[in-house]
Design a protein around this motif. Structure first.
Motif, PDB file in Angstrom:
ATOM      1  N   GLU A   1      51.328 112.831 -11.506  1.00  0.00           N
ATOM      2  CA  GLU A   1      52.417 112.930 -12.492  1.00  0.00           C
ATOM      3  C   GLU A   1      52.118 114.084 -13.439  1.00  0.00           C
ATOM      4  OE1 GLU A   1      53.556 109.275 -14.420  1.00  0.00           O
ATOM      5  OE2 GLU A   1      54.496 110.324 -16.104  1.00  0.00           O
TER       6      GLU A   1
ATOM      7  N   ASN B   1      49.414 111.981 -17.607  1.00  0.00           N
ATOM      8  CA  ASN B   1      50.208 113.071 -17.032  1.00  0.00           C
ATOM      9  C   ASN B   1      50.111 114.389 -17.780  1.00  0.00           C
ATOM     10  OD1 ASN B   1      51.791 112.848 -19.325  1.00  0.00           O
ATOM     11  ND2 ASN B   1      53.540 111.905 -18.288  1.00  0.00           N
TER      12      ASN B   1
ATOM     13  N   ASN C   1      50.228 106.482 -17.260  1.00  0.00           N
ATOM     14  CA  ASN C   1      50.997 107.649 -17.671  1.00  0.00           C
ATOM     15  C   ASN C   1      50.080 108.851 -17.913  1.00  0.00           C
ATOM     16  OD1 ASN C   1      53.583 108.587 -18.158  1.00  0.00           O
ATOM     17  ND2 ASN C   1      53.309 108.455 -20.367  1.00  0.00           N
TER      18      ASN C   1
ATOM     19  N   TYR D   1      59.492 100.782 -23.556  1.00  0.00           N
ATOM     20  CA  TYR D   1      58.416 101.741 -23.320  1.00  0.00           C
ATOM     21  C   TYR D   1      58.702 103.070 -24.035  1.00  0.00           C
ATOM     22  CZ  TYR D   1      55.674 105.244 -21.029  1.00  0.00           C
ATOM     23  OH  TYR D   1      54.843 106.309 -20.812  1.00  0.00           O
TER      24      TYR D   1
ATOM     25  N   LYS E   1      59.423 109.799 -14.119  1.00  0.00           N
ATOM     26  CA  LYS E   1      58.252 110.337 -13.402  1.00  0.00           C
ATOM     27  C   LYS E   1      57.290 109.226 -12.982  1.00  0.00           C
ATOM     28  CE  LYS E   1      57.138 112.979 -16.919  1.00  0.00           C
ATOM     29  NZ  LYS E   1      58.350 112.758 -17.729  1.00  0.00           N
ATOM     30  N   THR E   2      56.945 108.361 -13.931  1.00  0.00           N
ATOM     31  CA  THR E   2      55.960 107.325 -13.608  1.00  0.00           C
ATOM     32  C   THR E   2      56.498 106.402 -12.520  1.00  0.00           C
ATOM     33  OG1 THR E   2      54.978 107.416 -15.805  1.00  0.00           O
ATOM     34  CG2 THR E   2      54.595 105.415 -14.558  1.00  0.00           C
TER      35      THR E   2
ATOM     36  N   ARG F   1      59.450  98.965 -18.732  1.00  0.00           N
ATOM     37  CA  ARG F   1      60.550  99.837 -18.331  1.00  0.00           C
ATOM     38  C   ARG F   1      61.538  98.923 -17.627  1.00  0.00           C
ATOM     39  NH1 ARG F   1      55.659 102.247 -17.300  1.00  0.00           N
ATOM     40  NH2 ARG F   1      55.397 104.375 -18.020  1.00  0.00           N
TER      41      ARG F   1
END
Ligand code: ATP
Ligand code: MG
Length: 469
Positions: free
Chosen positions: A173, A151, A149, A350, A126-127, A334
């Motif tokens: 997000e 979200n 993040n 992450y 998503k990010t 990531r």
């Protein structure tokens, strides 16, 4: 009015308690709204939340001194404080529950924006997809996007309150870990467009199994169907593809043949330093796109972003420019690449679940390297009842990959090691011992992947190893 909150809006959330002599602004344009008192440094709205370790109400007087003019506080706090009057030029917005108050205020504010709001949900990516989508849209629009993040039930409202009067599109997000959360997030953000990156193993301690994940996530699509919004459908995910039933509002994208899709990614390849490239096909147009990211799965994220950009009228050249210009942030963790002393380090610390673990291992297997490919695998947490089986199956998965050796860290990860003892060079529960073993083993030319759940803090080991190389 777009980007404005008024006293009337505050009164929709609760009671507005003013100083009888000096009132704050009647209208707040482009509000600064924060739940962290340190983020306030001038006029703005502070929302006092009661957290596990601290109670935001303790900082109310402090944020007033720092210049905040509104503080949203709970009724309980206000009455325990003997119904205080705010200092001159300040106001309290007294609500039953400040968490709900924040959500309500964000929702009222969102309503002042007659613009597209693109919701990005799903299990993995998503990010990344949100950042890629924003990068693409920025080539043609003034975009507001969730920070980091942010979200969840707090992050989504904070994101919305960050929209400015000149915002033309918002990319939000949406992360869930319980059934029912997507309904809450869509009610707050009221997305007009949305996508689910994929359906995978996430938060199984509450969502139980893939079907549970599918049902909970697809509430975003249900929302969009109800409000006649646009749904971007990942044709590669069998748990999502069947959502495409209305060719006008359901926009397909994916990898492979472009037939029936707004765009598709073909001919994926892994180039220098593991960075991926692909051919983006949209109608008759083909464009070669070179990402700054590693990991083939990022092509999925990129093609989702491309679909959104094309839908909003951008050209493939703009899509390409947006995607190619996006760099993974430093500290992104990531699949973050670095090179030290001839050793390639892939930091994917992450977070981890079985899907992202497999992808990280695939990425290591794809990595051009003159030495050995080494994986350092930490526990994947929050897997519920399936945890042990999932870790064992990672060991079996490794068997099919050109990865020369691996180390495990944590009690669960060790179960995977037992499935493939000939390649498992060590199982550790102590960080120092793990680091020591890596220092002994790793040499110039090797590529080393670090992957585990956030709680395993493998970034510390990666960082310590880098210092020694
Ligand atoms: P979170 O639930 O923590 O918000 P997220 O959905 O925002 O996560 P990212 O932060 O973008 O996801 O990526 C997290 C991990 O998911 C990455 O480390 C990567 O390994 C994996 N991942 C990213 N994109 C995909 C994808 N399209 N499919 C599967 N896994 C992915
Ligand atoms: Mg995220």
């Amino acid at each position: 009015m777009k980007g404005v909150l008024t006293w009337e809006d505050f009164r929709k959330c609760g009671e507005l308690v003013l100083n009888p002599e000096a009132h704050p602004r009647r209208e707040v344009q482009d509000p600064v709204a924060a739940i962290d008192s340190r983020a306030i440094d001038g006029p703005g709205i502070f929302i006092a939340l009661r957290g596990e370790s601290t109670d935001g109400h303790r900082f109310v007087q402090d944020v007033f001194r720092r210049g905040a003019d509104f503080a949203m506080v709970s009724r309980e706090w206000h009455s325990l404080e003997k119904d205080p009057v705010p200092p001159p030029g300040k106001a309290y917005i007294v609500v039953q529950d400040t968490e709900k108050g924040l959500q309500e205020l964000a929702s009222i504010y969102r309503d002042t924006f007659p613009i597209p709001v693109v919701g990005i949900g799903g299990s993995n990516g998503k990010t990344t997809t949100k950042e890629m989508t924003a990068a693409v849209l920025r080539t043609g629009f003034k975009v507001h996007v969730s920070r980091g993040n942010f979200n969840n039930h707090l992050g989504v409202p904070i994101t919305l309150l960050g929209m400015r009067r000149d915002t033309e599109i918002a990319v939000v997000e949406m992360g869930i870990n319980h059934p029912g959360e997507m309904e809450l997030l869509t009610a707050i953000a009221r997305p007009t467009d949305g996508l689910l990156t994929n359906i995978g193993h996430e938060h199984l301690e509450f969502l139980i199994d893939l079907e549970g994940v599918r049902l909970a996530e697809r509430k975003l699509f249900d929302w969009l169907d109800r409000c006649r919004g646009t749904i971007f459908v990942n044709a590669d995910d069998s748990r999502l593809a069947d959502a495409a039933t209305d060719s006008e509002r359901h926009v397909l994208y994916g990898t492979g043949s472009p037939e029936g899709r707004i765009c598709s990614a073909e001919s994926v390849s892994v180039g220098h330093g593991g960075r991926v490239s692909f051919t983006l096909t949209a109608g008759a147009v083909r464009e070669q796109v070179f990402l700054q990211f590693t990991g083939r799965h990022n092509v999925q994220n990129a093609v989702a972003a491309a679909a959104v950009g094309l839908h909003f009228g951008l050209s493939t050249a703009q899509v390409k420019a947006g995607l190619e210009g996006l760099l993974p942030e430093s500290g992104w963790k990531r699949l973050e690449l670095s090179e030290e002393g001839g050793v390639t380090i892939i930091n994917d610390t992450y977070n981890a679940n079985p899907d992202s673990m497999r992808l990280a291992l695939d990425t290591l297997a794809d990595m051009p390297c003159s030495g050995r490919r080494i994986a350092v695998i930490g526990d994947m947490l929050e897997l519920g009842a399936t945890a042990e089986d999932e870790h064992r199956s990672i060991g079996r998965y490794l068997a099919g990959l050109p990865i020369d050796m691996f180390f495990t860290f944590g009690a669960l990860a060790g179960l995977g090691g037992r499935e493939l003892p000939e390649r498992c060079r060590g199982h550790f529960t102590g960080r120092d011992e793990l680091l020591h073993a890596l220092q002994e083993e790793v040499r110039s030319g090797d590529a080393v992947l670090f992957k585990g759940s956030r709680g395993m803090h493998l970034e510390q080991t990666a960082g310590a190893l880098i210092l020694e190389l």
